[in-house]
Design a protein around this motif. Structure first.
Motif, PDB file in Angstrom:
ATOM      1  N   ALA A  46      -3.875   8.602   0.289  1.00 22.27           N
ATOM      2  CA  ALA A  46      -2.916   7.867   1.119  1.00 22.27           C
ATOM      3  C   ALA A  46      -3.541   7.495   2.470  1.00 22.27           C
ATOM      4  N   ALA A  72       0.392   4.287  -2.589  1.00 22.86           N
ATOM      5  CA  ALA A  72       0.242   5.673  -2.149  1.00 22.86           C
ATOM      6  C   ALA A  72       1.328   6.550  -2.745  1.00 22.86           C
ATOM      7  N   GLU A  73       2.557   6.024  -2.794  1.00 28.25           N
ATOM      8  CA  GLU A  73       3.668   6.802  -3.339  1.00 28.25           C
ATOM      9  C   GLU A  73       3.539   6.984  -4.854  1.00 28.25           C
ATOM     10  N   ASP A  78       3.212  -1.492   6.929  1.00 30.62           N
ATOM     11  CA  ASP A  78       3.091  -0.890   5.594  1.00 30.62           C
ATOM     12  C   ASP A  78       1.945   0.123   5.582  1.00 30.62           C
ATOM     13  N   THR A  95       1.953   4.262   5.134  1.00 31.22           N
ATOM     14  CA  THR A  95       1.066   4.933   4.181  1.00 31.22           C
ATOM     15  C   THR A  95       0.293   6.062   4.856  1.00 31.22           C
ATOM     16  N   SER A 134       0.834  -1.207   0.000  1.00 28.92           N
ATOM     17  CA  SER A 134       0.000   0.000   0.000  1.00 28.92           C
ATOM     18  C   SER A 134       0.867   1.255   0.000  1.00 28.92           C
ATOM     19  N   SER A 135       2.037   1.183   0.627  1.00 32.26           N
ATOM     20  CA  SER A 135       2.947   2.331   0.613  1.00 32.26           C
ATOM     21  C   SER A 135       3.365   2.660  -0.816  1.00 32.26           C
ATOM     22  N   ALA A 142       7.927   5.629   3.403  1.00 33.26           N
ATOM     23  CA  ALA A 142       7.520   4.410   2.699  1.00 33.26           C
ATOM     24  C   ALA A 142       8.560   3.314   2.877  1.00 33.26           C
ATOM     25  N   GLU A 179      -5.911   4.593   1.789  1.00 33.01           N
ATOM     26  CA  GLU A 179      -5.192   3.359   1.485  1.00 33.01           C
ATOM     27  C   GLU A 179      -4.509   2.805   2.739  1.00 33.01           C
ATOM     28  N   GLY A 180      -3.958   3.700   3.579  1.00 29.63           N
ATOM     29  CA  GLY A 180      -3.326   3.265   4.814  1.00 29.63           C
ATOM     30  C   GLY A 180      -4.318   2.628   5.764  1.00 29.63           C
TER      31      GLY A 180
END
Length: 325
Positions: free
Chosen positions: A95, A38-39, A191, A195, A34-35, A175, A98-99
């Motif tokens: 982000a 998001a990135e 992870d 995020t 997920s990181s 990340a 998603e986190g």
């Protein structure tokens, strides 16, 4: 966009972010981190932001029209403000979502070498982009601290790129930390935590950008140094004896409006006053070249009348005090 707008820094950041966004997304497809997702969205949003800055610089160059007699210089402020909105909504909020999802439904990172390798590559690329932005900014920054430069700069592009690149570097480190802890512990929650940290970082940067560009959009006066130069240039000690009231306003990063009521001798003829005003305008433009729109109103100085003017708290006859945002 003029050279002072930091075009080189914007193009460097755009090229770096497009390459990094593609690499991060590939790493996400292989690792399901997920990181990394998001990135990748973060880098994609940054790429869109740089495109917005370039578009704003292009639109700001349009000639003035009867409907917009002072030109389109503030287009650069509008697009810089849009950058903060994109960074907040597309980057930060995504982000955070998603986190949250990753913490709620954690899973192990697959093919760990993909996210780690891409993050190391991204840190190197972002470092070069950040270095370019710093180099471009140092030309204009002078002796100001970095905080003063970001807060007081009239051209929004370089502060925006600086904050974006700084945020990108910190986000990449977060990340990498989240992915690293997830790999070490075998717990995908880390992870997700990484995020979430990226999301908070992007939202904080977006808020700073929004606050700074809002002040520019509302209209800012010239800096104190330019105000002093203008006030000194107006007075010739003969026909023009002092500045009674003065207002300055940035019509764009490189265009300044100056409006002032000036004191002249009571026995001057109209021709002498007109010639003195023309000479004062020439001196102002020589002292502060970005002062392109100038309105000077002659008057006979009266301390009592001056006190009733817009600068009641200022020293009678002195220029308007200004404060940068």
């Amino acid at each position: 966009m003029s050279a002072s707008g930091g075009t080189k820094a914007i193009v460097a950041a755009l090229a770096a972010n497009l390459a990094i966004a593609a690499a991060k997304f590939v790493a996400f497809l292989f690792s399901h981190s997920s990181s990394m997702l998001a990135e990748s969205v973060h880098s994609l949003a940054d790429s869109g932001n740089q495109a917005l800055l370039l578009l704003g610089g292009k639109k700001a160059q349009r000639e003035a029209t009867p409907q917009h007699p002072f030109g389109y210089g503030r287009e650069r402020y509008i697009y810089a403000f849009l950058v903060s909105i994109v960074l907040f909504s597309v980057g930060g909020m995504f982000a955070l979502y998603e986190g949250y999802e990753k913490i709620k439904h954690p899973h192990e990172i697959e093919a760990w070498y993909w996210p780690v390798g891409v993050l190391v590559f991204a840190i190197i690329a972002e470092t070069f982009s950040f270095r370019t932005a710093i180099k471009e900014s140092n030309v204009l920054r002078g002796k100001k601290s970095w905080t003063e430069f970001v807060r007081h700069a009239k051209a929004p592009e370089l502060p925006v790129v600086l904050l974006e690149d700084l945020g990108a570097l910190v986000g990449l480190i977060l990340a990498l930390g989240g992915v690293g802890l997830a790999l070490i512990t075998g717990d995908g929650v880390w992870d997700g935590i990484g995020t979430l940290c990226i999301g908070v970082l992007l939202i904080l940067i977006a808020i700073v950008l929004a606050a700074e560009t809002k002040s520019l959009l509302l209209g800012e006066a010239a800096g104190s140094e330019d105000v002093e130069k203008i006030a000194a240039a107006v007075v010739d000690g003969d026909t023009v004896t002092r500045v009674i009231h003065m207002r300055t306003l940035h019509l764009g990063p490189e265009e300044l409006l100056v409006a002032a009521k000036i004191a002249v001798q009571h026995d001057n003829t109209a021709t002498e006053i007109a010639n003195a005003i023309n000479a004062a305008e020439a001196r102002i433009r020589e002292a502060v070249p970005i002062a392109r729109v100038i309105y000077l109103e002659p008057d006979i100085y009266s301390e009592a009348e001056a006190a009733k003017g817009p600068d009641r708290d200022a020293t009678p006859g002195g220029p308007t005090p200004t404060a940068d945002h």
